[in-house]
Design an enzyme around this catalytic site. Structure first.
Site, PDB file in Angstrom:
ATOM      1  N   LYS A 122       0.826  -1.214   0.000  1.00 51.83           N
ATOM      2  CA  LYS A 122       0.000   0.000   0.000  1.00 51.83           C
ATOM      3  C   LYS A 122       0.864   1.270   0.000  1.00 51.83           C
ATOM      4  CE  LYS A 122      -3.993  -2.178   2.254  1.00 51.83           C
ATOM      5  NZ  LYS A 122      -4.919  -2.088   3.410  1.00 51.83           N
ATOM      6  N   TYR A 125     -12.450  -1.769  -3.755  1.00 49.42           N
ATOM      7  CA  TYR A 125     -12.937  -1.897  -2.378  1.00 49.42           C
ATOM      8  C   TYR A 125     -14.464  -1.832  -2.292  1.00 49.42           C
ATOM      9  CZ  TYR A 125      -8.457  -1.963   0.137  1.00 49.42           C
ATOM     10  OH  TYR A 125      -7.239  -2.329   0.664  1.00 49.42           O
ATOM     11  N   ASN A 132      -1.975   0.236   6.783  1.00 45.46           N
ATOM     12  CA  ASN A 132      -1.444  -1.001   7.360  1.00 45.46           C
ATOM     13  C   ASN A 132      -0.598  -1.807   6.368  1.00 45.46           C
ATOM     14  OD1 ASN A 132      -3.517  -1.883   5.778  1.00 45.46           O
ATOM     15  ND2 ASN A 132      -4.736  -2.763   7.430  1.00 45.46           N
ATOM     16  N   HIS A 160      -2.256  -5.442   1.568  1.00 48.39           N
ATOM     17  CA  HIS A 160      -3.561  -6.066   1.344  1.00 48.39           C
ATOM     18  C   HIS A 160      -3.317  -7.518   0.957  1.00 48.39           C
ATOM     19  CE1 HIS A 160      -7.583  -6.891  -0.293  1.00 48.39           C
ATOM     20  NE2 HIS A 160      -6.932  -7.553  -1.238  1.00 48.39           N
ATOM     21  N   GLU A 193      -9.698 -10.565  -7.617  1.00 48.35           N
ATOM     22  CA  GLU A 193      -8.737  -9.474  -7.395  1.00 48.35           C
ATOM     23  C   GLU A 193      -7.507  -9.601  -8.304  1.00 48.35           C
ATOM     24  OE1 GLU A 193      -9.962  -8.680  -2.722  1.00 48.35           O
ATOM     25  OE2 GLU A 193      -7.939  -9.369  -3.192  1.00 48.35           O
TER      26      GLU A 193
END
Ligand code: IDP
Ligand code: MG
Length: 140
Positions: free
Chosen positions: A11, A51, A114, A117, A128
């Site tokens: 990320k 998302y 965080n 993913h 995905e």
């Protein structure tokens, strides 16, 4: 045990802090193999689509803005039970609850930023992976 593929994303907080190599080392040391990888910057529309399952959650808009705040690295990981295995080495969503030695424990800045993913099921992994990669780009 089954050979699986899962989608990973490094990320924006990870790319911003130049942590791609450190995270990839953790992935590779776990036995998972990076069989496709590309750096890109999502548009708002792409982030919202990726998302979409979180559309109703209070943090959805903030999450999409964060995901487009910098470059990401999308990856396909392959290995035995890759979906669950990667979730294990990623650690809990909130780094405060993540186990020692996990990527999020070591690197995450917050519950939102965080660092990584990982797909949460075999079905979602297939969806995905197809979101980011064509079959030509996945080299086993
Ligand atoms: P996961 O990434 O561990 O599967 P999800 O519940 O699927 O966690 O949430 C997707 C992402 O949304 C998280 O990785 C994190 O970046 C963000 N997120 C989850 N919960 C919160 C929250 O309570 N506040 C802000 N962002 C959140
Ligand atoms: Mg999730």
């Amino acid at each position: 045990m089954t050979l699986q593929q899962t989608l990973s994303i490094l990320k924006p907080d990870a790319t911003r802090r130049n942590l791609n190599g450190k995270i990839n080392t953790k992935i590779e040391e776990s036995g998972l193999k990076i069989i496709a990888q590309k750096r890109l910057r999502l548009t708002k529309e792409q982030a919202q689509k990726f998302y979409a399952v979180h559309e109703e959650r209070s943090f959805f808009n903030e999450l999409c803005d964060y995901m487009i705040s910098g470059p990401i690295v999308a990856q396909v990981l392959e290995g035995e039970d890759a979906v669950a295995r990667y979730r294990e080495i990623m650690g809990a969503t909130n780094p405060a609850n993540a186990a020692e030695g996990t990527i999020r424990k070591e690197f995450a800045e917050s519950i939102e930023a965080n660092s990584v993913h990982g797909s949460d099921s075999i079905e979602n992994a297939a969806i995905e992976i197809a979101f980011f990669f064509s079959q030509l780009e996945i080299v086993v």
